[in-house]
Scaffold this motif. Structure first.
Motif, PDB file in Angstrom:
ATOM      1  N   LYS A  87      50.561  30.232  34.153  1.00  0.00           N
ATOM      2  CA  LYS A  87      49.414  29.468  34.043  1.00  0.00           C
ATOM      3  C   LYS A  87      48.791  29.184  32.960  1.00  0.00           C
ATOM      4  O   LYS A  87      48.738  30.038  32.038  1.00  0.00           O
ATOM      5  CB  LYS A  87      48.364  30.219  35.146  1.00  0.00           C
ATOM      6  N   LYS A  88      48.495  28.016  32.503  1.00  0.00           N
ATOM      7  CA  LYS A  88      47.907  27.459  31.305  1.00  0.00           C
ATOM      8  C   LYS A  88      46.473  28.176  31.176  1.00  0.00           C
ATOM      9  O   LYS A  88      45.820  28.133  32.152  1.00  0.00           O
ATOM     10  CB  LYS A  88      47.573  25.994  31.258  1.00  0.00           C
ATOM     11  N   PRO A  89      46.390  28.622  30.026  1.00  0.00           N
ATOM     12  CA  PRO A  89      45.028  29.437  29.706  1.00  0.00           C
ATOM     13  C   PRO A  89      43.736  28.544  30.124  1.00  0.00           C
ATOM     14  O   PRO A  89      43.778  27.342  29.711  1.00  0.00           O
ATOM     15  CB  PRO A  89      45.263  29.923  28.350  1.00  0.00           C
ATOM     16  N   TRP A 102      52.868  26.071  26.413  1.00  0.00           N
ATOM     17  CA  TRP A 102      51.318  26.064  26.310  1.00  0.00           C
ATOM     18  C   TRP A 102      50.788  27.533  26.580  1.00  0.00           C
ATOM     19  O   TRP A 102      49.616  27.947  26.449  1.00  0.00           O
ATOM     20  CB  TRP A 102      50.580  25.021  27.144  1.00  0.00           C
ATOM     21  N   THR A 103      51.586  28.492  26.928  1.00  0.00           N
ATOM     22  CA  THR A 103      51.290  29.831  27.186  1.00  0.00           C
ATOM     23  C   THR A 103      52.122  30.856  26.260  1.00  0.00           C
ATOM     24  O   THR A 103      53.194  30.505  25.957  1.00  0.00           O
ATOM     25  CB  THR A 103      51.567  30.162  28.747  1.00  0.00           C
ATOM     26  N   ALA A 104      51.385  31.759  25.884  1.00  0.00           N
ATOM     27  CA  ALA A 104      51.873  32.763  25.005  1.00  0.00           C
ATOM     28  C   ALA A 104      53.455  33.352  25.757  1.00  0.00           C
ATOM     29  O   ALA A 104      53.421  33.340  26.860  1.00  0.00           O
ATOM     30  CB  ALA A 104      50.988  34.033  24.646  1.00  0.00           C
ATOM     31  N   ASN A 153      49.164  42.832  34.291  1.00  0.00           N
ATOM     32  CA  ASN A 153      50.304  41.721  34.061  1.00  0.00           C
ATOM     33  C   ASN A 153      49.705  40.374  33.972  1.00  0.00           C
ATOM     34  O   ASN A 153      49.410  39.832  35.141  1.00  0.00           O
ATOM     35  CB  ASN A 153      51.418  41.838  34.837  1.00  0.00           C
ATOM     36  N   PRO A 154      49.129  39.744  32.884  1.00  0.00           N
ATOM     37  CA  PRO A 154      48.490  38.493  32.767  1.00  0.00           C
ATOM     38  C   PRO A 154      49.290  37.343  33.382  1.00  0.00           C
ATOM     39  O   PRO A 154      50.729  37.153  33.320  1.00  0.00           O
ATOM     40  CB  PRO A 154      48.179  38.090  31.289  1.00  0.00           C
ATOM     41  N   THR A 155      48.810  36.313  34.050  1.00  0.00           N
ATOM     42  CA  THR A 155      49.600  35.436  34.414  1.00  0.00           C
ATOM     43  C   THR A 155      49.832  33.988  33.328  1.00  0.00           C
ATOM     44  O   THR A 155      50.158  32.885  33.629  1.00  0.00           O
ATOM     45  CB  THR A 155      48.951  34.609  35.853  1.00  0.00           C
ATOM     46  N   THR A 156      49.096  34.346  32.060  1.00  0.00           N
ATOM     47  CA  THR A 156      49.102  33.428  31.284  1.00  0.00           C
ATOM     48  C   THR A 156      50.158  33.521  30.003  1.00  0.00           C
ATOM     49  O   THR A 156      49.858  33.074  28.959  1.00  0.00           O
ATOM     50  CB  THR A 156      47.533  33.199  30.644  1.00  0.00           C
ATOM     51  N   THR A 157      50.911  34.563  30.264  1.00  0.00           N
ATOM     52  CA  THR A 157      51.840  34.654  29.462  1.00  0.00           C
ATOM     53  C   THR A 157      53.534  34.720  30.245  1.00  0.00           C
ATOM     54  O   THR A 157      53.476  34.825  31.569  1.00  0.00           O
ATOM     55  CB  THR A 157      52.225  36.175  28.450  1.00  0.00           C
ATOM     56  N   PHE A 158      54.432  34.287  29.608  1.00  0.00           N
ATOM     57  CA  PHE A 158      55.659  34.136  30.470  1.00  0.00           C
ATOM     58  C   PHE A 158      56.103  35.426  30.903  1.00  0.00           C
ATOM     59  O   PHE A 158      56.371  35.446  32.041  1.00  0.00           O
ATOM     60  CB  PHE A 158      56.756  33.706  29.320  1.00  0.00           C
ATOM     61  N   TYR A 159      56.144  36.496  30.384  1.00  0.00           N
ATOM     62  CA  TYR A 159      56.634  37.677  30.761  1.00  0.00           C
ATOM     63  C   TYR A 159      55.479  38.344  31.814  1.00  0.00           C
ATOM     64  O   TYR A 159      55.710  38.853  32.970  1.00  0.00           O
ATOM     65  CB  TYR A 159      56.527  38.857  29.483  1.00  0.00           C
ATOM     66  N   GLY A 160      54.189  38.105  31.594  1.00  0.00           N
ATOM     67  CA  GLY A 160      53.238  38.538  32.604  1.00  0.00           C
ATOM     68  C   GLY A 160      53.334  37.587  34.012  1.00  0.00           C
ATOM     69  O   GLY A 160      53.391  38.386  34.964  1.00  0.00           O
ATOM     70  N   ALA A 161      53.670  36.487  33.661  1.00  0.00           N
ATOM     71  CA  ALA A 161      53.742  35.600  34.834  1.00  0.00           C
ATOM     72  C   ALA A 161      55.065  35.938  35.873  1.00  0.00           C
ATOM     73  O   ALA A 161      55.007  36.213  37.004  1.00  0.00           O
ATOM     74  CB  ALA A 161      53.761  34.206  34.707  1.00  0.00           C
ATOM     75  N   MET A 162      56.115  36.398  35.013  1.00  0.00           N
ATOM     76  CA  MET A 162      57.366  36.739  35.665  1.00  0.00           C
ATOM     77  C   MET A 162      57.096  38.148  36.371  1.00  0.00           C
ATOM     78  O   MET A 162      57.530  38.115  37.545  1.00  0.00           O
ATOM     79  CB  MET A 162      58.474  36.685  34.481  1.00  0.00           C
ATOM     80  N   HIS A 163      56.362  39.028  35.844  1.00  0.00           N
ATOM     81  CA  HIS A 163      56.093  40.193  36.513  1.00  0.00           C
ATOM     82  C   HIS A 163      55.480  40.037  37.760  1.00  0.00           C
ATOM     83  O   HIS A 163      55.653  40.537  38.868  1.00  0.00           O
ATOM     84  CB  HIS A 163      55.249  41.009  35.547  1.00  0.00           C
ATOM     85  N   THR A 164      54.196  39.289  37.682  1.00  0.00           N
ATOM     86  CA  THR A 164      53.430  39.044  38.928  1.00  0.00           C
ATOM     87  C   THR A 164      54.091  38.379  39.765  1.00  0.00           C
ATOM     88  O   THR A 164      53.898  38.537  40.979  1.00  0.00           O
ATOM     89  CB  THR A 164      52.046  37.969  38.268  1.00  0.00           C
ATOM     90  N   ASP A 171      65.500  32.622  24.391  1.00  0.00           N
ATOM     91  CA  ASP A 171      64.646  33.589  24.377  1.00  0.00           C
ATOM     92  C   ASP A 171      64.220  33.776  25.776  1.00  0.00           C
ATOM     93  O   ASP A 171      63.751  34.752  26.392  1.00  0.00           O
ATOM     94  CB  ASP A 171      63.695  33.520  23.347  1.00  0.00           C
ATOM     95  N   TYR A 172      63.846  32.759  26.405  1.00  0.00           N
ATOM     96  CA  TYR A 172      63.452  32.737  27.893  1.00  0.00           C
ATOM     97  C   TYR A 172      64.317  33.050  28.917  1.00  0.00           C
ATOM     98  O   TYR A 172      63.992  33.972  29.847  1.00  0.00           O
ATOM     99  CB  TYR A 172      62.856  31.309  28.185  1.00  0.00           C
ATOM    100  N   ARG A 173      65.506  32.811  28.450  1.00  0.00           N
ATOM    101  CA  ARG A 173      66.634  33.207  29.615  1.00  0.00           C
ATOM    102  C   ARG A 173      66.882  34.812  29.448  1.00  0.00           C
ATOM    103  O   ARG A 173      67.134  35.334  30.441  1.00  0.00           O
ATOM    104  CB  ARG A 173      68.061  32.712  29.080  1.00  0.00           C
ATOM    105  N   ARG A 174      66.689  35.131  28.191  1.00  0.00           N
ATOM    106  CA  ARG A 174      67.041  36.853  28.381  1.00  0.00           C
ATOM    107  C   ARG A 174      65.840  37.438  28.714  1.00  0.00           C
ATOM    108  O   ARG A 174      65.715  38.762  29.356  1.00  0.00           O
ATOM    109  CB  ARG A 174      66.940  37.153  26.726  1.00  0.00           C
ATOM    110  N   ALA A 175      64.781  36.827  28.646  1.00  0.00           N
ATOM    111  CA  ALA A 175      63.455  37.546  29.420  1.00  0.00           C
ATOM    112  C   ALA A 175      63.547  37.443  30.869  1.00  0.00           C
ATOM    113  O   ALA A 175      63.237  38.573  31.563  1.00  0.00           O
ATOM    114  CB  ALA A 175      62.291  36.683  28.974  1.00  0.00           C
ATOM    115  N   ILE A 176      64.022  36.450  31.491  1.00  0.00           N
ATOM    116  CA  ILE A 176      64.484  36.400  32.736  1.00  0.00           C
ATOM    117  C   ILE A 176      65.425  37.496  33.273  1.00  0.00           C
ATOM    118  O   ILE A 176      65.279  38.219  34.256  1.00  0.00           O
ATOM    119  CB  ILE A 176      65.013  35.218  33.249  1.00  0.00           C
ATOM    120  N   GLN A 177      66.487  37.643  32.517  1.00  0.00           N
ATOM    121  CA  GLN A 177      67.399  38.660  32.609  1.00  0.00           C
ATOM    122  C   GLN A 177      66.983  40.029  32.555  1.00  0.00           C
ATOM    123  O   GLN A 177      67.192  40.838  33.508  1.00  0.00           O
ATOM    124  CB  GLN A 177      68.511  38.616  31.700  1.00  0.00           C
TER     125      GLN A 177
END
Length: 303
Positions: free
Chosen positions: A62-64, A156-158, A177-188, A238-244
């Motif tokens: 989510k965009k901050p 637009w998100t960290a 797990n914040p929804t405004t970072t890629f990792y946090g949103a993936m966790h959520t 980098d995003y692909r490896r985060a998803i993995q």
């Protein structure tokens, strides 16, 4: 059905319901008929029913400051208003018209009441996947998620870090797990999926390689090749490896289309159907290829 010694053996997937979510690639943008989008082809080949919730432009994060949270159920929104659970300084996203082309709308507090922000409903493509989980069918047997290309593109998100969502039984040691970072949103998103679909099969799919102008209409015209970086200094890889990494953490299968799909847009754009100055959306042949890979993976995963 496959005949074997006179007995019909039913596929594990036969008759199950697949619910898919993602962005324009899963939706089937640039296809002449979106019924040939790969999630529908996968379902057809495995004898499944399918509901495709993918929309163009979707991110997971989510965009901050865009809005406080989303309400996919208008009755829940009304209850929150009645119970005074809303922050009058905040903005909220509400799905208030299921029949509109853009059913989501922003609400803010003004003159003692909650009112829509503006006259038009917001573009559903800007409703991040982390909040759209709640609108997906609850009777799914299989859930597929392909997301990340727009998180990379819009940046637009960290990016965040894996520890954004680590879990501990001790609440004091559970990292928010914040929804405004890629990792946090993936966790959520994963926590929501596991709670919403206990015991069901959940698949994550990595984005494919693609070429796109750096913010069309935003003043820059450099191209994103797979090895190039976005405004945060990150590559699509980098995003692909985060998803993995997220898939491994939650022990769910990850289908790595980035690595095995055969899409090399910076070398050969023949699997893409874009008419403008980008090579992002697969054509019919590209969707056939993705469907074949995913179908084969699912067949091998559960015979």
């Amino acid at each position: 059905f496959t005949p074997f010694l006179g007995v019909h053996i039913m596929s594990y997937w036969q008759g199950k319901k697949l619910v898919w979510n993602g962005d324009s690639i899963s939706y089937g943008s640039q296809l002449k008929d979106i019924r040939t989008a790969f999630p529908l082809l996968v379902a057809e080949r495995l004898g499944m029913t399918v509901a495709n919730y993918a929309i163009g432009g979707a991110t997971v994060a989510k965009k901050p400051d865009a809005y406080e949270c989303a309400f996919a159920d208008f009755k829940e929104w009304e209850a929150a208003m009645a119970e005074g659970r809303l922050d009058q300084k905040a903005t909220y996203m509400v799905k208030d018209n299921f029949f509109a082309p853009r059913p989501w709308r922003l609400y803010h507090y003004e003159d003692g009441q909650w009112v829509p922000s503006g006259t038009d409903n917001v573009d559903v493509a800007r409703t991040p996947l982390v909040d759209r989980i709640e609108e997906m069918d609850t009777d799914a047997d299989v859930i597929g998620i392909m997301i990340g290309t727009n998180d990379f593109y819009y940046n637009w998100t960290a990016f965040g870090e894996m520890a954004d969502g680590y879990y501990s039984r001790d609440a004091e040691h559970t990292v928010a797990n914040p929804t405004t970072t890629f990792y946090g949103a993936m966790h959520t998103m994963m926590r929501k999926l596991l709670a919403r679909y206990p015991g069901k099969d959940i698949f994550l799919v990595t984005p494919i390689k693609r070429v796109q102008q750096d913010g069309v209409g935003r003043g820059t015209w450099d191209y994103y090749y797979p090895e190039e970086k976005n405004g945060l200094g990150l590559t699509m890889n980098d995003y692909r490896r985060a998803i993995q990494e997220i898939a491994e953490y939650y022990s769910v299968p990850c289908i790595d289309l980035y690595a095995v799909s055969g899409f090399n847009p910076h070398i050969d754009p023949s699997l893409f159907g874009d008419k403008d100055e980008k090579v992002v959306h697969p054509n019919e042949e590209g969707h056939e290829r993705m469907a074949s890979i995913i179908t084969a993976f699912m067949k091998a995963y559960r015979c």
